[in-house]
Design an enzyme around this catalytic site. Structure first.
Site, short mmCIF file in Angstrom:
data_model
loop_
_atom_site.label_atom_id
_atom_site.label_comp_id
_atom_site.label_asym_id
_atom_site.label_seq_id
_atom_site.Cartn_x
_atom_site.Cartn_y
_atom_site.Cartn_z
N ASP A 10 0.86 -1.19 0.00
CA ASP A 10 0.00 0.00 0.00
C ASP A 10 0.90 1.24 0.00
O ASP A 10 2.07 1.16 0.36
CB ASP A 10 -0.91 0.03 1.24
CG ASP A 10 -1.84 1.25 1.23
OD1 ASP A 10 -2.52 1.49 0.22
OD2 ASP A 10 -1.87 2.00 2.23
N SER A 11 0.30 2.38 -0.37
CA SER A 11 1.05 3.63 -0.32
C SER A 11 1.49 3.94 1.12
O SER A 11 2.47 4.65 1.32
CB SER A 11 0.17 4.77 -0.84
OG SER A 11 -0.98 4.89 -0.03
N CYS A 73 -4.27 -1.40 -2.25
CA CYS A 73 -4.40 0.05 -2.40
C CYS A 73 -5.23 0.28 -3.65
O CYS A 73 -4.86 -0.19 -4.74
CB CYS A 73 -3.00 0.65 -2.56
SG CYS A 73 -3.00 2.41 -2.94
N GLU A 158 -3.97 9.55 8.10
CA GLU A 158 -2.52 9.31 8.26
C GLU A 158 -1.97 10.13 9.44
O GLU A 158 -0.99 9.75 10.05
CB GLU A 158 -1.77 9.67 6.97
CG GLU A 158 -2.10 8.73 5.82
CD GLU A 158 -1.03 7.68 5.52
OE1 GLU A 158 0.16 8.04 5.52
OE2 GLU A 158 -1.38 6.50 5.30
N CYS A 192 -11.19 2.94 -0.62
CA CYS A 192 -9.84 3.32 -0.25
C CYS A 192 -9.55 2.55 1.03
O CYS A 192 -10.38 2.54 1.95
CB CYS A 192 -9.73 4.82 0.00
SG CYS A 192 -8.15 5.31 0.75
N HIS A 194 -7.76 3.03 3.44
CA HIS A 194 -7.64 3.81 4.68
C HIS A 194 -9.01 4.03 5.34
O HIS A 194 -9.09 4.22 6.55
CB HIS A 194 -7.08 5.21 4.40
CG HIS A 194 -5.60 5.25 4.18
ND1 HIS A 194 -4.99 4.70 3.07
CD2 HIS A 194 -4.60 5.79 4.92
CE1 HIS A 194 -3.68 4.91 3.14
NE2 HIS A 194 -3.43 5.57 4.25
N1 DGL Z 1 -5.07 3.47 0.69
C1 DGL Z 1 -5.00 3.89 -0.65
C2 DGL Z 1 -6.20 3.46 -1.45
O1 DGL Z 1 -6.80 2.43 -1.18
C3 DGL Z 1 -4.61 5.29 -1.03
C4 DGL Z 1 -4.19 6.30 -0.12
C5 DGL Z 1 -3.32 7.33 -0.77
O2 DGL Z 1 -2.11 7.11 -0.75
O3 DGL Z 1 -3.83 8.35 -1.26
O4 DGL Z 1 -6.56 4.13 -2.39
#
Ligand code: DGL
Length: 271
Positions: A10-11, A73, A158, A192, A194
């Site tokens: 993931d990012s 991600c 974050e 997403c 997150h």
């Molecule tokens: N968690 C990531 C996703 O599912 C992206 C978060 C990001 O780096 O902008 O899109």
């Protein structure tokens, strides 16, 4: 040949919500998680940048011995997965596999909506790519997809500010904008990895007849099914239940934040 861990990328921290479900469903495999925290969030970066960063991380996981990598991600799945699958794997890594999170989610979305009207909330990168619209309509042309980008959510999460009262404005703003697109929406997909951390607040914002869907279990079930169907990959996998975590950022910072995503304390190393 040495048995191989499954790579999860993931990012930043978000993929840990998906890894949690995968580890619960398939605890016996060995895993390497990589968060590109030094360069996250990815959400607003260009296609070229997201592709470059994602490929670098996938190649790093390959060098660590992974034969199978999950892009946990949505942004990387939307922007980089297809090029990696169609260009990089056949020419450079024909025996390796990279899977994303969009297709498995699109495949099952029909089961969560009676009105056939689905809201999709994601980063700008994911929404602008139109990937969910295309993938969902490939499987279920009758479903109407309404998208909403939520650029403030990943930075709030974050920085661990997402459950503070100050976050409420940005949470309601994007939810209202989504619901204003159609009164028929009865399922909202958090596209997403997150966003599951916002669930306590989102459950209060969305009316109770709307189901709010996260991806962890869906992706874990899809991976279990994939491994059943692909014995040529499954038999390469190591099965000692080992888990290693790496970050391109500061491991001390990663360890402090990561537990709220993974649900248990963990210790990471520098990439
Ligand atoms: N968690 C990531 C996703 O599912 C992206 C978060 C990001 O780096 O902008 O899109």
């Amino acid at each position: 040949m040495k048995a191989s861990p499954i790579g999860i990328f993931d990012s930043g921290y978000g993929g840990l919500t998906v890894f949690r479900s995968i580890a619960d469903k398939l605890p016996d495999y060995n895993y390497i998680y990589l968060g590109d925290n030094a360069r996250s969030p990815y959400g607003d970066h260009s296609f070229e940048t997201i592709y470059k960063y994602t490929l670098e991380c996938v190649e790093w996981l390959f060098a660590k011995g992974c034969h199978l990598v999950i892009l946990a991600c949505n942004t990387a799945s939307a922007k980089a997965l297809r090029t990696i699958q169609q260009k990089d794997l056949p020419s450079k890594y024909p025996d390796r596999r990279v899977l994303g999170v969009i297709r498995p989610t699109a495949e099952v979305i029909n089961g969560y909506t009676s009105t056939k009207s689905v809201g999709v909330m994601g980063t700008r990168g994911t929404v602008n790519s139109q990937s969910y619209l295309l993938e969902i309509n490939k499987f279920f042309p009758e479903i109407k997809v309404y998208q909403q980008s939520c650029p403030m959510w990943v930075p709030l999460i974050e920085n661990n500010e997402h459950l503070q009262p100050g976050a409420d404005f940005f949470i309601s703003e994007y939810c209202d904008q989504l619901l204003n697109q159609s009164a028929a929406i009865d399922c909202v997909l958090l596209a997403c990895t997150h966003y599951p951390l916002l669930m306590p607040k989102l459950r209060n914002v969305f009316p109770s007849h709307i189901s709010v869907l996260t991806q962890g279990e869906i992706v874990a079930n899809s991976l279990a099914d994939y491994l059943k169907r692909h014995s040529e990959i499954e038999e390469k996998l190591a099965k000692q239940g080992e888990r290693h975590f790496y970050t391109s950022g500061d491991p001390a910072v990663f360890d402090e934040h990561a537990s709220i995503f993974f649900g248990e304390p963990l210790k990471s190393d520098k990439m």
